[in-house]
Design an enzyme around this catalytic site. Structure first.
Site, mmCIF file in Angstrom:
data_model
loop_
_atom_site.group_PDB
_atom_site.id
_atom_site.type_symbol
_atom_site.label_atom_id
_atom_site.label_comp_id
_atom_site.label_asym_id
_atom_site.label_seq_id
_atom_site.Cartn_x
_atom_site.Cartn_y
_atom_site.Cartn_z
ATOM 1 C CG MET A 18 -2.209 -1.038 1.040
ATOM 2 S SD MET A 18 -3.029 -0.902 2.450
ATOM 3 C CE MET A 18 -2.495 -1.714 3.739
ATOM 4 C CE LYS A 46 -1.882 -6.256 -4.629
ATOM 5 N NZ LYS A 46 -2.378 -4.950 -5.227
ATOM 6 C CG ASN A 84 -5.487 -8.220 -2.788
ATOM 7 O OD1 ASN A 84 -5.567 -7.354 -3.604
ATOM 8 N ND2 ASN A 84 -5.750 -7.953 -1.467
ATOM 9 N N GLY A 85 -8.589 -9.087 -2.107
ATOM 10 C CA GLY A 85 -9.715 -8.361 -2.189
ATOM 11 C C GLY A 85 -10.878 -8.643 -1.035
ATOM 12 C CB CYS A 118 -0.820 1.035 -9.837
ATOM 13 S SG CYS A 118 -1.480 2.583 -9.123
HETATM 14 C C1 LIG Z 1 -3.762 3.166 0.031
HETATM 15 C C2 LIG Z 1 -3.720 2.310 -0.673
HETATM 16 C C3 LIG Z 1 -2.370 1.977 -1.522
HETATM 17 C C4 LIG Z 1 -2.072 0.981 -2.370
HETATM 18 N N1 LIG Z 1 -1.017 0.830 -2.917
HETATM 19 C C5 LIG Z 1 -0.743 -0.234 -3.716
HETATM 20 C C6 LIG Z 1 0.517 -0.403 -4.277
HETATM 21 O O1 LIG Z 1 1.598 0.148 -3.885
HETATM 22 N N2 LIG Z 1 0.640 -1.654 -4.937
HETATM 23 C C7 LIG Z 1 -0.339 -2.376 -5.312
HETATM 24 O O2 LIG Z 1 -0.260 -3.368 -6.098
HETATM 25 N N3 LIG Z 1 -1.602 -2.237 -4.760
HETATM 26 C C8 LIG Z 1 -1.695 -1.179 -3.966
HETATM 27 N N4 LIG Z 1 -3.004 -1.064 -3.446
HETATM 28 C C9 LIG Z 1 -4.090 -2.185 -3.662
HETATM 29 C C10 LIG Z 1 -3.683 -3.320 -2.451
HETATM 30 O O3 LIG Z 1 -2.336 -3.698 -2.381
HETATM 31 C C11 LIG Z 1 -4.970 -4.207 -2.686
HETATM 32 O O4 LIG Z 1 -4.745 -4.800 -3.782
HETATM 33 C C12 LIG Z 1 -6.321 -3.578 -2.365
HETATM 34 O O5 LIG Z 1 -6.539 -2.614 -1.439
HETATM 35 C C13 LIG Z 1 -7.397 -4.841 -2.467
HETATM 36 O O6 LIG Z 1 -7.173 -5.524 -1.332
HETATM 37 P P1 LIG Z 1 -8.082 -5.211 0.228
HETATM 38 O O7 LIG Z 1 -9.466 -5.213 -0.077
HETATM 39 O O8 LIG Z 1 -7.673 -6.364 1.162
HETATM 40 O O9 LIG Z 1 -7.936 -3.571 0.568
HETATM 41 C C14 LIG Z 1 -3.274 -0.147 -2.691
HETATM 42 C C15 LIG Z 1 -4.337 -0.039 -1.981
HETATM 43 C C16 LIG Z 1 -4.767 1.092 -0.952
HETATM 44 C C17 LIG Z 1 -5.837 1.211 -0.261
#
Ligand SMILES: Cc1cc2nc3c(=O)[nH]c(=O)nc-3n(C[C@H](O)[C@H](O)[C@H](O)COP(=O)(O)O)c2cc1C
Length: 328
Positions: free
Chosen positions: A18, A142, A203-204, A102
């Site tokens: 993140m 990813k 993931n998700g 992203c």
């Molecule tokens: C604030 C924030 C920053 C994120 N930054 C990245 C990142 O740097 N690289 C990436 O692959 N995903 C990034 N994501 C996505 C998360 O890794 C993840 O795939 C997404 O939040 C879904 O998972 P969750 O439902 O458990 O949050 C980011 C998500 C959030 C909310």
């Protein structure tokens, strides 16, 4: 125990990368909660090639965080390779990950990086093969389910990546156009798992230990990756590890939450300059104190503060008040 390439991973709980959050301070907190594998926030390949100081600083990691994955985003084969080599040589992460998820315009539209790569399987093959050849450590990718609802191609991309030599694949069950809205589609994670031999991380929307088990059971994936659910709630990681081992778990108390916030603040103070640490801790305060009685007054006070020592004082006082209330 499971493995990505030669990297041994103790349990099936993975921290999501993140941006702006997963720095060494947060990661150490997550590691203390027993997380099996930790992803660092993404860094730009080009910024590394240009020796950008802020980006190089973002690469800071400590041995206690291992096994750790450093994620890179970009769109150009040569700079991806150069950045991966630099990171392997200087930081020695256990794994390097390629970001294909992203959605933010600056990355996916302007730079044609992140999730934009999903639109071009040939380019995916080129980048992934080149990075796999360039480094000795395992490489993962990813991905999202696709660019939009009309272009769901996670299975195709996963197969291309497997053929190009990646050691594992992480699937976020949303399209690029969904951003972070709507529901993650776990069917696509199951489809990917059924079509590749390498480990798949799902993931998700894993927001509780029970949901983590549901995802593992439904998709057959090898591990679950948790992102937003762990914001202000690192205990979710510990509790998920316990639950998956069939053990009971406890939710944090309000005092645990304030204590963790104080600990996080102190760790950020060691890592960053005051201005950045203050900005970062404000978001964490809001996450940690969610649902804690009296939190809005504390947040309003803290949002106006520019010094870490003042924020610390407010949090210490808040903790005292909570303690007193508990004793009444
Ligand atoms: C604030 C924030 C920053 C994120 N930054 C990245 C990142 O740097 N690289 C990436 O692959 N995903 C990034 N994501 C996505 C998360 O890794 C993840 O795939 C997404 O939040 C879904 O998972 P969750 O439902 O458990 O949050 C980011 C998500 C959030 C909310």
């Amino acid at each position: 125990m499971w493995k990505i390439g030669n990297v041994e991973i103790d349990n099936r709980v993975v921290l999501a990368p993140m941006a702006g959050i997963c720095n060494s301070a947060y990661r150490k907190i997550i590691k203390e909660m027993g997380c099996g594998l930790i992803y660092a926030e993404m860094v730009s390949d080009k910024a590394i090639c240009y020796d950008n100081k802020k980006t190089i600083d973002m690469l800071y990691m400590e041995d206690v965080e291992r096994p750790i994955v450093q994620q890179i985003f970009g769109s150009d084969v040569d700079s991806f390779v150069e950045a991966a080599r630099y990171i392997e040589k200087n930081m020695k992460p256990d794994i390097i990950d390629i970001n294909m998820g992203c959605p933010v315009p600056k990355v996916a539209l302007r730079a044609q990086a992140g999730s934009a790569l999903l639109k071009d399987p040939n380019k995916v093959k080129e980048i992934v093969s080149a990075v796999v050849k360039a480094v000795k450590c395992p490489v993962t990718v990813k991905i999202r389910s696709g660019w939009d609802a009309n272009h769901i191609n996670a299975v195709e991309i996963a197969k291309v990546c497997e053929e190009a030599g990646v050691s594992a694949i992480c699937v976020h069950g949303r399209t690029r156009s969904q951003g972070y809205s709507g529901k993650a589609d776990w069917n696509i994670i199951r489809d990917v798992k059924n079509n590749v031999k390498i480990p798949v991380i799902g993931n998700g929307d894993v927001t509780s230990p029970e949901k983590a088990k549901e995802m593992l059971d439904f998709t057959g994936c090898d591990a679950v990756m948790i992102g937003r659910g762990a914001l202000g709630n690192p205990w979710l990681i510990r509790n998920t590890v316990l639950y998956l081992e069939g053990k009971p778990y406890k939710l944090p108390t309000d005092i645990d939450k304030v204590n963790m916030c104080i600990k996080h603040l102190k760790m950020l103070a060691d890592l960053k300059d005051e201005k950045r640490a203050v900005l970062e801790i404000r978001s964490h305060v809001s996450w940690y104190l969610k649902g804690v009685k009296g939190n809005s007054e504390i947040k309003n006070k803290i949002y106006k503060m520019t010094k870490l020592c003042d924020i610390l004082q407010v949090l210490e006082k808040f903790k005292e008040d909570l303690n007193e209330e508990k004793c009444l």
